[in-house]
Design a protein around this motif. Structure first.
Motif, short mmCIF file in Angstrom:
data_model
loop_
_atom_site.label_atom_id
_atom_site.label_comp_id
_atom_site.label_asym_id
_atom_site.label_seq_id
_atom_site.Cartn_x
_atom_site.Cartn_y
_atom_site.Cartn_z
N UNK A 49 30.66 43.98 53.12
CA UNK A 49 30.68 44.91 51.98
C UNK A 49 32.00 44.78 51.21
N UNK A 50 33.09 44.64 51.92
CA UNK A 50 34.39 44.46 51.24
C UNK A 50 34.42 43.12 50.48
N UNK A 51 33.83 42.09 51.07
CA UNK A 51 33.73 40.81 50.36
C UNK A 51 32.94 40.98 49.07
N UNK A 119 36.50 48.83 40.91
CA UNK A 119 37.14 49.00 42.22
C UNK A 119 36.22 49.81 43.13
N UNK A 120 36.08 49.37 44.39
CA UNK A 120 35.31 50.13 45.38
C UNK A 120 36.30 50.84 46.30
N UNK A 121 35.97 52.08 46.67
CA UNK A 121 36.83 52.83 47.60
C UNK A 121 35.99 53.76 48.46
N UNK A 122 36.63 54.36 49.48
CA UNK A 122 35.95 55.24 50.45
C UNK A 122 34.69 54.57 51.02
N UNK A 123 34.85 53.35 51.52
CA UNK A 123 33.74 52.60 52.12
C UNK A 123 33.56 53.05 53.56
N UNK A 124 32.37 53.54 53.92
CA UNK A 124 32.16 54.02 55.28
C UNK A 124 30.68 54.08 55.63
N UNK A 125 30.40 54.02 56.95
CA UNK A 125 29.02 54.20 57.44
C UNK A 125 28.61 55.65 57.28
N UNK A 163 27.23 54.77 45.79
CA UNK A 163 26.12 53.87 46.08
C UNK A 163 25.91 53.75 47.59
N UNK A 164 24.64 53.67 47.99
CA UNK A 164 24.27 53.49 49.40
C UNK A 164 23.76 52.08 49.61
N UNK A 165 24.38 51.37 50.53
CA UNK A 165 24.03 49.97 50.82
C UNK A 165 23.30 49.90 52.16
N UNK A 166 22.07 49.41 52.15
CA UNK A 166 21.32 49.24 53.41
C UNK A 166 21.80 47.97 54.11
N UNK A 167 22.03 48.11 55.42
CA UNK A 167 22.51 46.98 56.22
C UNK A 167 21.44 46.62 57.25
#
Length: 202
Positions: A49-51, A119-125, A163-167
């Protein structure tokens, strides 16, 4: 004698059938993810996700050359499932539009701004990996995207989108030195827009 023969045939059939069923079950069942491996998978998903965050920022940047943007788009596509889509929102419209990953990135690269900052921030499950009936594990990572676009006339559009990213995590196999090796693969799925708000960041 005929009765004994039938009895032995019945026992043989049951044993053979049970053995085949056990072998098929063993082949079809996926081993559970060990806790240590699960931590590594979580870490790998966050790294992907960071990439993606870096790739999106670079594709949107007007200083990035066309050839470099295309190279980055190809790298970004490797992170996703084939049919994944990305949602696009705006403060100026209610409808959220969804594009394939390639179309989203190509559209991002052609935005009609003089300058684009993402910029993306506060990335978390927000949803732990859970096993699905098809054997795959699915989780959700949420991110906040800060977008700022400046036109030639100096007009600035800014928003923040959650945004919600499905993994997706699934067991795969590969051949190494003639041996079949199992491994856990991590891919990103749809990126859904949860909410869009005004951007009060600098």
């Amino acid at each position: 004698m005929k009765r004994y023969t039938s009895f032995f045939l019945l026992i043989f059939t049951l044993l053979f059938t049970s053995q085949v069923w056990a072998q098929e079950t063993e082949l079809n069942e996926e081993p559970p993810i060990p806790p240590a491996r699960k931590a590594a998978i979580d870490s790998l998903a966050m790294e992907k996700v960071r990439d993606l965050s870096k790739y999106i920022s670079k594709v949107g940047n007007k200083q990035t050359s066309f050839s470099e943007a295309n190279r980055v788009i190809e790298r970004a596509l490797e992170l996703f499932m084939d049919d994944a889509q990305i949602g696009v929102s705006s403060l100026n419209r209610e409808k959220i539009q969804y594009y394939t990953v390639r179309k989203y990135l190509e559209h991002l690269n052609r935005l009609n701004y003089q300058k684009v900052e993402i910029e993306w921030f506060d990335i978390q499950y927000i949803s732990d990996l859970e096993k699905q009936p098809d054997g795959r594990y699915v989780g959700v990572i949420t991110i906040y995207q800060s977008f700022k676009g400046t036109t030639k006339d100096g007009m600035v559009y800014k928003d923040i989108t959650k945004k919600d990213i499905t993994v997706y995590v699934e067991r795969k196999q590969t051949q190494i030195g003639g041996r079949t090796i199992g491994f856990w693969d991590v891919l990103l799925g749809d990126i859904r827009v949860a909410e869009t708000s005004k951007n009060n960041r600098g």
